[in-house]
Design a protein around this motif. Structure first.
Motif, PDB file in Angstrom:
ATOM      1  N   THR A 315      60.514  52.901  82.504  1.00 11.83           N
ATOM      2  CA  THR A 315      61.976  52.858  82.351  1.00 11.83           C
ATOM      3  C   THR A 315      62.365  52.281  81.000  1.00 11.83           C
ATOM      4  OG1 THR A 315      62.210  52.583  84.746  1.00 11.83           O
ATOM      5  CG2 THR A 315      64.105  52.012  83.374  1.00 11.83           C
ATOM      6  N   ARG A 316      61.627  51.197  80.605  1.00 10.05           N
ATOM      7  CA  ARG A 316      61.909  50.589  79.310  1.00 10.05           C
ATOM      8  C   ARG A 316      61.636  51.579  78.173  1.00 10.05           C
ATOM      9  NH1 ARG A 316      59.566  48.713  75.072  1.00 10.05           N
ATOM     10  NH2 ARG A 316      57.535  49.369  75.881  1.00 10.05           N
ATOM     11  N   THR A 317      60.528  52.337  78.301  1.00  6.66           N
ATOM     12  CA  THR A 317      60.184  53.309  77.256  1.00  6.66           C
ATOM     13  C   THR A 317      61.237  54.401  77.147  1.00  6.66           C
ATOM     14  OG1 THR A 317      57.837  52.862  77.664  1.00  6.66           O
ATOM     15  CG2 THR A 317      58.388  54.863  76.463  1.00  6.66           C
ATOM     16  N   VAL A 318      61.676  54.911  78.317  1.00  3.50           N
ATOM     17  CA  VAL A 318      62.706  55.962  78.316  1.00  3.50           C
ATOM     18  C   VAL A 318      63.996  55.438  77.714  1.00  3.50           C
ATOM     19  CG1 VAL A 318      64.117  57.430  79.795  1.00  3.50           C
ATOM     20  CG2 VAL A 318      61.667  57.201  80.242  1.00  3.50           C
ATOM     21  N   ALA A 319      64.355  54.178  78.109  1.00  2.00           N
ATOM     22  CA  ALA A 319      65.593  53.601  77.576  1.00  2.00           C
ATOM     23  C   ALA A 319      65.500  53.417  76.068  1.00  2.00           C
ATOM     24  CB  ALA A 319      65.886  52.272  78.276  1.00  2.00           C
ATOM     25  N   ALA A 320      64.341  52.947  75.593  1.00  7.07           N
ATOM     26  CA  ALA A 320      64.159  52.756  74.155  1.00  7.07           C
ATOM     27  C   ALA A 320      64.245  54.089  73.414  1.00  7.07           C
ATOM     28  CB  ALA A 320      62.823  52.079  73.886  1.00  7.07           C
ATOM     29  N   GLU A 321      63.681  55.148  74.020  1.00  9.98           N
ATOM     30  CA  GLU A 321      63.735  56.472  73.390  1.00  9.98           C
ATOM     31  C   GLU A 321      65.167  56.991  73.337  1.00  9.98           C
ATOM     32  OE1 GLU A 321      62.461  59.793  71.411  1.00  9.98           O
ATOM     33  OE2 GLU A 321      61.374  57.927  71.872  1.00  9.98           O
ATOM     34  N   LYS A 322      65.902  56.749  74.432  1.00  7.25           N
ATOM     35  CA  LYS A 322      67.302  57.173  74.436  1.00  7.25           C
ATOM     36  C   LYS A 322      68.106  56.406  73.398  1.00  7.25           C
ATOM     37  CE  LYS A 322      67.580  58.729  79.259  1.00  7.25           C
ATOM     38  NZ  LYS A 322      68.230  58.504  80.573  1.00  7.25           N
ATOM     39  N   ALA A 323      67.825  55.087  73.286  1.00  3.82           N
ATOM     40  CA  ALA A 323      68.536  54.290  72.294  1.00  3.82           C
ATOM     41  C   ALA A 323      68.240  54.797  70.877  1.00  3.82           C
ATOM     42  CB  ALA A 323      68.154  52.813  72.430  1.00  3.82           C
ATOM     43  N   ARG A 324      66.958  55.119  70.649  1.00  7.36           N
ATOM     44  CA  ARG A 324      66.594  55.644  69.333  1.00  7.36           C
ATOM     45  C   ARG A 324      67.287  56.971  69.056  1.00  7.36           C
ATOM     46  NH1 ARG A 324      63.446  59.279  67.300  1.00  7.36           N
ATOM     47  NH2 ARG A 324      62.741  59.903  69.376  1.00  7.36           N
ATOM     48  N   ALA A 325      67.303  57.854  70.083  1.00  8.59           N
ATOM     49  CA  ALA A 325      67.959  59.147  69.907  1.00  8.59           C
ATOM     50  C   ALA A 325      69.456  58.979  69.669  1.00  8.59           C
ATOM     51  CB  ALA A 325      67.725  60.025  71.132  1.00  8.59           C
ATOM     52  N   ALA A 326      70.067  57.997  70.369  1.00  5.20           N
ATOM     53  CA  ALA A 326      71.495  57.761  70.169  1.00  5.20           C
ATOM     54  C   ALA A 326      71.774  57.261  68.764  1.00  5.20           C
ATOM     55  CB  ALA A 326      71.996  56.753  71.206  1.00  5.20           C
ATOM     56  N   GLU A 327      70.906  56.374  68.252  1.00  7.83           N
ATOM     57  CA  GLU A 327      71.083  55.878  66.896  1.00  7.83           C
ATOM     58  C   GLU A 327      70.948  57.014  65.889  1.00  7.83           C
ATOM     59  OE1 GLU A 327      72.120  51.935  67.475  1.00  7.83           O
ATOM     60  OE2 GLU A 327      71.962  53.066  65.623  1.00  7.83           O
ATOM     61  N   GLU A 328      69.971  57.910  66.115  1.00 12.56           N
ATOM     62  CA  GLU A 328      69.815  59.051  65.218  1.00 12.56           C
ATOM     63  C   GLU A 328      71.037  59.974  65.253  1.00 12.56           C
ATOM     64  OE1 GLU A 328      66.218  60.920  66.358  1.00 12.56           O
ATOM     65  OE2 GLU A 328      64.912  59.372  65.457  1.00 12.56           O
ATOM     66  N   GLU A 329      71.556  60.152  66.492  1.00 12.99           N
ATOM     67  CA  GLU A 329      72.734  61.009  66.609  1.00 12.99           C
ATOM     68  C   GLU A 329      73.941  60.376  65.916  1.00 12.99           C
ATOM     69  OE1 GLU A 329      75.046  64.302  67.816  1.00 12.99           O
ATOM     70  OE2 GLU A 329      72.876  63.946  67.634  1.00 12.99           O
ATOM     71  N   LYS A 330      74.036  59.052  66.040  1.00 13.24           N
ATOM     72  CA  LYS A 330      75.134  58.348  65.367  1.00 13.24           C
ATOM     73  C   LYS A 330      75.029  58.490  63.846  1.00 13.24           C
ATOM     74  CE  LYS A 330      76.981  53.693  64.748  1.00 13.24           C
ATOM     75  NZ  LYS A 330      76.808  52.248  65.120  1.00 13.24           N
ATOM     76  N   ALA A 331      73.817  58.331  63.342  1.00  9.52           N
ATOM     77  CA  ALA A 331      73.621  58.472  61.896  1.00  9.52           C
ATOM     78  C   ALA A 331      73.910  59.889  61.427  1.00  9.52           C
ATOM     79  CB  ALA A 331      72.193  58.076  61.529  1.00  9.52           C
ATOM     80  N   ARG A 332      73.526  60.868  62.250  1.00  7.91           N
ATOM     81  CA  ARG A 332      73.781  62.265  61.865  1.00  7.91           C
ATOM     82  C   ARG A 332      75.275  62.557  61.801  1.00  7.91           C
ATOM     83  NH1 ARG A 332      75.006  66.953  64.054  1.00  7.91           N
ATOM     84  NH2 ARG A 332      75.189  66.020  66.123  1.00  7.91           N
ATOM     85  N   LEU A 333      76.000  62.083  62.807  1.00  4.79           N
ATOM     86  CA  LEU A 333      77.439  62.316  62.823  1.00  4.79           C
ATOM     87  C   LEU A 333      78.139  61.628  61.645  1.00  4.79           C
ATOM     88  CD1 LEU A 333      78.185  61.956  66.642  1.00  4.79           C
ATOM     89  CD2 LEU A 333      78.123  64.064  65.298  1.00  4.79           C
TER      90      LEU A 333
END
Length: 626
Positions: A315-333
């Motif tokens: 669960t921690r790994t999935v959450a960390a991956e989602k957080a990373r993906a969200a940060e990347e999406e934020k940077a892209r936007l």
């Protein structure tokens, strides 16, 4: 072998395919140079060499040569001898702690007798790193060189330069091994220096001793753990570095030991063995197989805890991956100049993902703590079971020794009686008695080697032990001793002749394990084992007639002259009236327990009819209700 154990062993064998089918030969050379002659002495290298050498020996290396304070000649000899040992070895390791120097991009190890007055002396007085790589080159599977030699170089301050363009670097230079399956580990990466630390060993050596001997741990991961530990212990000032490469298979310095299977005394030995096998793998699939094999029990709960820990980690790994993906999406936007609403939406998603990651981290830490606590509980339960078994075996042994001792004493007594009877029969044959002669036997002859006084003293000692005699054991069989034996006959249900001490009475006394004659205590005292102790009540309470603590009632009368006169008249009447019989408050104890003396009864010592007993635990006392 159970189906579960077969699955586990198959998985372990697949993980260990990188190892050879036969036992590997592993050799190591450990060098620690501290006592330099031309520069100040180093504190830690000899200590570090002892630490690493001991670690490699405990890890099961076939040969570990630990050398300290080597001169140039000694160092040359050590490398030559070690090169001979690596020719038929599978794994070869060299660990060096001491001074090292980098000249024109090449690394050199400095022996203790080096002077290094000029920069060219390094070619004659020091050993190049390539010499160590040549020594371990014959090893078939793994070649490892560990250098804890990145300290500040004291020779550089006094060394004369023969050529101005010749560089003398700080620390050691980067290396690239050319042989396959070869690794070179530095205490600090190229161009930086290492710290000796404040303790007995350097941070690098302490981390090596902690992680390298872990069974089954790949060397690359082990050195990664070493790097993390050293960074933390040095305040992120020193970063170890590893050069070289290995193949795709895991290469542990210490292979996983096979699990021994044999008969176990513990009824849970099989499930415990399967649990430990599953614990080595620690995957979700193997724990599911374990739970299917053992649906209930103590180890089942432990396995569920391990599954929960794995789920929390996932669960921690999935959450960390989602957080990373969200940060990347934020940077892209942000990069694409997205609309304000989209940016806020992405920020909210990133914040939510970060909160989910933090919650997952906490959940994983909680499950990890639960799993560790359960593991500690399991180990404590196994230790308690082993202790209980040892105590039971000790009790059985003591019981057997006591039985053997009693049997030997009985056999000795029978043997003595038999000899006495044979002697008497022989005397009768030699001198036959007249038919009309009468012989009066005042007392039977002892059938043992004890004299009359010794036998009497032994009986008296046993009477004191069972609480039937208060006087000392002097070997004189007096009226006091006779009364004590009478008391024993009464409470033990025996019928021994009290006029003399006999072996039968001694055997009967020895057979009693505790007190036989009752313990009687005065009012205000209670029986505590073989003693009378004073009853102590807390403040505001007192001892009543039944030897119990009762609360003292507080009376606050209003004093008047008439009440004083009436009180004086009542006191005079009470003093002139005949005394009434009151309860003694004494306690009577016997083998059945202790109780207050019954109404109308009194306690009398045996023989002198004196009422009461001393508080020190008198013994020969009876309750007279006549």
């Amino acid at each position: 072998m159970s189906r579960f154990r077969s699955v586990v062993l198959l998985l372990i064998s697949l993980l260990l395919t990188c190892g050879s089918a036969h036992a590997e030969k592993r050799v190591a050379l450990v060098i620690g140079n501290s006592a330099y002659k031309s520069v100040p002495r180093l504190t830690n290298p000899t200590n570090d060499a002892g630490l690493i050498g001991g670690m490699l020996k405990r890890a099961g290396f076939d040969a570990v040569d630990v050398k300290q304070d080597l001169s140039a000649a000694d160092m040359r000899k050590a490398l030559r001898e070690f090169g001979g040992k690596t020719r038929d070895a599978d794994v070869a390791v060299i660990y060096y702690a001491g001074h090292g120097i980098e000249v024109d991009g090449s690394n050199y190890l400095v022996p203790t007798d080096a002077m290094l007055e000029t920069d060219t002396d390094v070619y004659d007085e020091a050993f190049p790193l390539d010499r160590l790589l040549v020594a371990i080159e014959p090893a078939k599977q793994l070649r490892l060189v560990i250098l804890d030699a990145c300290r500040d170089n004291p020779f550089a301050k006094t060394m004369k330069r023969t050529v101005a363009s010749r560089s003398i670097g700080r620390g050691l230079a980067k290396v690239e091994p050319t042989s396959p399956n070869t690794m070179v580990a530095f205490a600090a990466k190229a161009g930086s220096t290492a710290s000796d630390g404040d303790s007995r060993n350097s941070p690098f050596a302490a981390a090596l001793a902690d992680h390298l001997p872990k069974p089954g741990l790949d060397l690359r991961k082990a050195f990664g753990f070493v790097r993390d530990d050293v960074l933390k212990s040095t305040g992120y000032k020193q970063e170890p570095y590893v050069y070289g490469s290995l193949g795709g298979d895991d290469v542990p310095l210490v292979a996983v030991k096979p699990v021994a299977t044999g008969p176990q005394a513990n009824p849970d030995a099989e499930i415990r063995r399967d649990y430990e096998l599953a614990l080595q793998l620690g995957t979700r699939e193997i724990w599911n197989v374990f739970l299917a094999r053992y649906p209930s029990g103590f180890y089942t709960e432990l396995a569920k805890g391990q599954l929960n820990r794995i789920a929390a980690e996932e669960t921690r790994t999935v959450a960390a991956e989602k957080a990373r993906a969200a940060e990347e999406e934020k940077a892209r936007l942000a990069h694409e100049r997205a609309q304000k609403a989209e940016l806020e939406k992405a920020a909210a998603a990133a914040k939510a993902a970060e909160e989910a990651r933090i919650a997952a981290e906490k959940a994983r830490a909680l499950e990890q703590a639960k799993a560790e606590a359960a593991e500690q509980k399991r180990k404590a339960a196994e230790a308690a079971a082993a202790k209980s078994l040892a105590e039971k075996e000790a009790a059985d042994k003591a019981k057997a020794e006591l039985a053997a001792k009693q049997a030997a004493e009985k056999q000795a007594a029978e043997h003595a009686a038999k000899q006495s009877a044979e002697k008497a029969a022989a005397d009768r044959q030699v001198a036959p008695e007249p038919e009309n002669q009468k012989v009066a036997a005042l007392s039977p002859t002892p059938s043992s080697s004890l004299s009359g006084a010794d036998l009497a003293k032994s009986v008296q000692l046993e009477l004191r032990r069972v609480g039937c005699l208060t006087s000392s054991a002097d070997g004189e069989w007096t009226a006091t001793s006779q009364r004590s034996l009478t008391q024993f006959n009464k409470y033990a249900g025996t019928k021994f002749d009290v006029k003399l001490a006999s072996l039968d009475a001694l055997d009967a006394l020895k057979a009693k394990q505790g007190r036989v004659c009752p313990l009687v205590c005065d009012r205000g005292f209670r029986a505590d084992g073989d003693k009378c102790v004073k009853i102590t009540c807390r403040a505001g309470y007192r001892v009543n007639e039944d030897n119990e603590c009762e609360k003292i009632e507080e009376k606050k009368p209003v004093a008047t002259r008439e009440d004083s006169r009436q009180r004086d008249d009542e006191r005079k009447k009470t003093e002139s009236a005949p005394a009434k019989t009151q309860a003694t408050g004494q306690i009577y104890c016997n083998s059945a327990g202790c109780r207050p003396v019954r109404q109308g009864c009194r306690l009398e010592a045996w023989g002198n009819r004196t009422a009461g007993a001393t508080s020190g635990g008198g013994t020969s006392v009876i309750e007279n209700c006549n």
